[in-house]
Design a protein around this motif. Structure first.
Motif, PDB file in Angstrom:
ATOM      1  N   UNK A 421     -38.068 -27.548  42.928  1.00  0.00           N
ATOM      2  CA  UNK A 421     -37.062 -26.848  43.721  1.00  0.00           C
ATOM      3  C   UNK A 421     -36.067 -26.129  42.813  1.00  0.00           C
ATOM      4  N   UNK A 422     -35.741 -26.742  41.670  1.00  0.00           N
ATOM      5  CA  UNK A 422     -34.823 -26.122  40.718  1.00  0.00           C
ATOM      6  C   UNK A 422     -35.398 -24.809  40.193  1.00  0.00           C
ATOM      7  N   UNK A 423     -36.709 -24.787  39.924  1.00  0.00           N
ATOM      8  CA  UNK A 423     -37.360 -23.567  39.454  1.00  0.00           C
ATOM      9  C   UNK A 423     -37.459 -22.524  40.551  1.00  0.00           C
ATOM     10  N   UNK A 456     -48.686 -26.895  43.924  1.00  0.00           N
ATOM     11  CA  UNK A 456     -47.596 -26.349  44.730  1.00  0.00           C
ATOM     12  C   UNK A 456     -46.690 -25.455  43.898  1.00  0.00           C
ATOM     13  N   UNK A 457     -46.381 -25.877  42.663  1.00  0.00           N
ATOM     14  CA  UNK A 457     -45.521 -25.087  41.783  1.00  0.00           C
ATOM     15  C   UNK A 457     -46.161 -23.752  41.441  1.00  0.00           C
ATOM     16  N   UNK A 461     -43.670 -20.835  42.446  1.00  0.00           N
ATOM     17  CA  UNK A 461     -42.747 -20.492  41.361  1.00  0.00           C
ATOM     18  C   UNK A 461     -43.287 -19.286  40.621  1.00  0.00           C
ATOM     19  N   UNK A 462     -42.391 -18.349  40.298  1.00  0.00           N
ATOM     20  CA  UNK A 462     -42.802 -17.133  39.599  1.00  0.00           C
ATOM     21  C   UNK A 462     -43.370 -17.466  38.214  1.00  0.00           C
ATOM     22  N   UNK A 463     -44.457 -16.772  37.876  1.00  0.00           N
ATOM     23  CA  UNK A 463     -45.213 -17.108  36.672  1.00  0.00           C
ATOM     24  C   UNK A 463     -44.439 -16.838  35.385  1.00  0.00           C
ATOM     25  N   UNK A 607     -40.291 -10.209  28.637  1.00  0.00           N
ATOM     26  CA  UNK A 607     -40.999 -10.620  29.845  1.00  0.00           C
ATOM     27  C   UNK A 607     -40.366  -9.936  31.050  1.00  0.00           C
ATOM     28  N   UNK A 608     -41.174  -9.228  31.828  1.00  0.00           N
ATOM     29  CA  UNK A 608     -40.691  -8.518  33.013  1.00  0.00           C
ATOM     30  C   UNK A 608     -40.916  -9.399  34.237  1.00  0.00           C
ATOM     31  N   UNK A 609     -39.817  -9.764  34.902  1.00  0.00           N
ATOM     32  CA  UNK A 609     -39.934 -10.659  36.056  1.00  0.00           C
ATOM     33  C   UNK A 609     -40.679 -10.015  37.214  1.00  0.00           C
ATOM     34  N   UNK A 610     -40.637  -8.682  37.264  1.00  0.00           N
ATOM     35  CA  UNK A 610     -41.349  -7.986  38.348  1.00  0.00           C
ATOM     36  C   UNK A 610     -42.809  -7.727  37.992  1.00  0.00           C
TER      37      UNK A 610
END
Length: 672
Positions: A421-423, A456-457, A461-463, A607-610
């Motif tokens: 959940x924190x991630x 689930x993660x 959660x974004x890679x 690292x590009x989050x998009x």
């Protein structure tokens, strides 16, 4: 201020002591502006000898006091004159400073920032008008009769600068404390009580984190005074000051008083979602001091903090996101600590001895039961009592073991859920949480809860959050060392790597190619037979690359070509007499001039989050120089220049054999 003034009068009354001491004069002016004493003046005529002109910033506090007094009274000419003098002296002092005196330079920069903010606020308080002479030049500027109280909107840009400065100082309190004091005085002059109260509360928090507890308590005392003065009509609730007081007490080591005060706030103030922070803080303090049992800490404080932090609305502010992330992290971190303590207990020598004793009691019980069945009626009563006692002990031991195992599993599940959940929520604890969560996945790969959490993660959660650990994750791919032998764990691992390779190919595929080339050893390599190749890992990496090639086929083909070039370069045969000389590269290496889909391997790619790595977002490979320099070493390392599409030349080191590049302490010097 009265005591300080009396003390200064006593010092200066003694002839030849402090009358013309520039440092003492500056201290008096500093104390005056910090206390807001604008009618302050020295008791003796001030003279500036030529020696004083060389003292660094000798009139800074005097000029700052004059600026603040002019701002308070509306003296435009005096304000701008003193401001100009103060800036000029500071810039001159920096120009004369030694390059090694960084502490002085940092202090001077902070003073310039103070003067910069001071220059911005004149027009917020006073509206000036110019009177021109007959020649058209302004003669004098006079302020309007009544000062203006700035609005909250006008203060917004000042607050942005203030946040930026506090971030840059990084709790360096020698730099930050003068800024805190100046801002308090400035807000008092401007007459914005709401901003002053917010600043006092923020200052108390900053000073507490910087271990300036007396300064923090002073800010908090002033905040309480303003709260009492407004009689409940203030925009900043007074309970915020009470919780900050509890935090100061805790920081000073008065833990019981701090926890009692925080509990008092929970019980006596009508709080809504704000109660989440207080529950979290109390739970954290109880966990740190171990002054309550784990069940109470979890059920009474940390779990309610998580439930209260949830917000069903679609619009969530950054502050709320940070609070939710922080709350989940503290819950997960505490559950993780409990899980590790249970793990240590279950693997301890004492517990193993207890298990052996339990096994011995079980065998003893079986023997007693057999004897009971074959004994006479007169002897059965004695056997019956012993059997009942052993059965009671074994039942208690079994219940204890089962309870320990259940609690351990519950803490593991709670920790994994909290970290996940924190991630999901925010980025505040990314690196710390990812490292711990991946470690738990690897060390506990045989457990179903761990695998379920991993799956689930991966989906939620974004890679990009796992990119810092790509090498560690890839190294477990297809590993036969997993004690579980679990196909589901390997499937989850492949899913995670596949997602990372699709989203962030430039940070992942090279690691997979390294595994896929794990069995590539040159024919004449020394101790060739000593190399151990993990074929399972190699095959798993090849299969994953083949799967990802459906998304990045052309890029992977060019990356394979690039890797092949560097392997050939590393294996290039050289002679001893070539050391420290340039050697021409073979045609097959020099012939590759452009790989537009592949970045320079030693270039830094953010690292590009998009997950959008468009053309031009990185320098692509444009070939190698025609020759390399052979360096001294067992495996003849070669220095080569790589050309990037950005026009730069990148120096790189290539070598083969059983050396590890990470152990070469001279790499940076060789490439510089």
């Amino acid at each position: 201020m009265h005591v300080l003034d009396l003390y200064c009068r006593g010092l200066t009354s003694r002839e030849g002591s402090f009358q013309y001491d520039p440092e003492f004069i500056e201290l008096q002016y500093e104390a005056a502006w910090r206390a807001g004493k604008w009618d302050f003046s020295l008791l003796y005529p001030q003279t500036h000898s030529t020696s004083m002109q060389h003292v660094k910033n000798n009139n800074y506090h005097e000029n700052l006091h004059g600026c603040l007094r002019a701002l308070h009274e509306g003296d435009c000419n005096g304000f701008h004159g003193k401001l100009k003098d103060a800036k000029k002296e500071l810039v001159l002092s920096i120009s004369r400073a030694s390059e090694e005196s960084t502490e002085f330079i940092y202090s001077a920069v902070v003073k310039l920032q103070i003067l910069y903010h001071l220059g911005l606020v004149w027009d917020l308080r006073w509206t000036t008008s110019s009177h021109e002479s007959m020649h058209g030049y302004p003669v004098k500027q006079m302020a309007c009769a009544d000062p203006v109280t700035p609005t909250m909107e006008q203060f917004s840009w000042l607050n942005k600068d203030w946040i930026s400065i506090t971030t840059q100082t990084q709790f360096h309190m020698n730099l930050l404390e003068p800024l805190v004091a100046f801002r308090r005085v400035l807000l008092q002059i401007l007459g914005c009580e709401q901003c002053t109260m917010q600043h006092l509360l923020q200052s108390a928090s900053l000073l507490r984190k910087g271990s300036k507890f007396s300064h923090a308590a002073a800010s908090l005392h002033e905040f309480k005074f303003l709260c009492a003065k407004s009689d409940g009509g203030q925009s900043v609730p007074d309970w915020l000051g009470r919780i900050e007081e509890a935090k100061i007490l805790h920081a000073q080591g008065r833990h019981e008083v701090a926890i009692s005060l925080a509990n008092y706030i929970l019980q006596n103030y009508q709080l809504k979602e704000e109660a989440s922070d207080i529950y979290r803080v109390i739970g954290k303090w109880l966990a740190e001091t171990r002054s309550s049992n784990s069940r109470t800490i979890l059920d009474k404080y940390l779990k309610p903090a998580v439930s209260l932090a949830k917000n069903p609305s679609s619009e969530i502010s950054k502050r709320l996101v940070d609070r939710q992330s922080q709350t989940w992290f503290h819950l997960a971190h505490y559950a993780d600590a409990l899980f590790k303590s249970y793990e240590e207990r279950l693997s301890s020598s004492e517990w193993q001895a207890a298990m052996r004793l339990r096994k011995h009691k079980t065998k003893e019980l079986e023997v007693l039961i057999k004897r009971y069945k074959s004994s006479k009626k007169g002897e059965q009563s004695d056997y019956s009592l012993k059997i009942q006692e052993l059965q009671k002990q074994l039942t208690m031991d079994k219940e204890e073991a089962e309870k320990l195992q259940v609690d351990r599993d519950n803490f593991l599940k709670l920790a994994l859920e909290g970290y996940q959940r924190c991630l999901q929520i925010g980025d505040k604890y990314d690196v710390r949480v990812v490292f711990r969560q991946v470690s738990m996945w690897f060390n506990l790969a045989s457990q179903k809860d761990v695998i379920d959490n991993m799956l689930s993660t991966i989906s939620e959660v974004q890679s990009y959050k796992f990119v810092p650990l790509v090498y560690q994750i890839a190294s477990r791919l297809g590993s036969s060392r997993d004690e579980s032998g679990s196909n589901s764990f390997q499937s989850a691992l492949v899913s995670l790597l596949r997602k990372m390779a699709i989203d962030h190919p430039y940070h992942t595929i090279l690691q997979l190619l390294a595994l896929a080339n794990g069995d590539r050893i040159k024919d004449n390599q020394r101790s060739r037979n000593s190399f151990v190749v993990d074929i399972d890992k190699k095959v798993a990496a090849e299969h994953l690359l083949q799967d990802v090639s459906h998304h990045h086929g052309p890029m992977i083909r060019q990356m394979k070509q690039l890797v092949d070039i560097y392997i050939k370069l590393a294996e290039l045969e050289t002679r001893r007499e070539d050391t420290n000389k340039r050697v021409a590269l073979p045609r097959e290496i020099r012939s590759v001039k452009q790989l537009e889909l592949v970045p320079v391997v030693t270039a830094t790619i953010p690292v590009d989050r998009s997950c959008q790595y468009n053309e031009g977002s990185f320098p692509s490979f444009r070939g190698l120089s025609d020759s390399v320099t052979v360096m001294n070493g067992i495996n003849a390392p070669k220095v080569v220049e790589c050309f990037g599409s950005d026009g730069r030349k990148y120096k790189q080191l290539a070598k083969s054999g059983n050396d590890d590049l990470r152990q070469d302490a001279k790499i940076e010097n060789m490439l510089s």
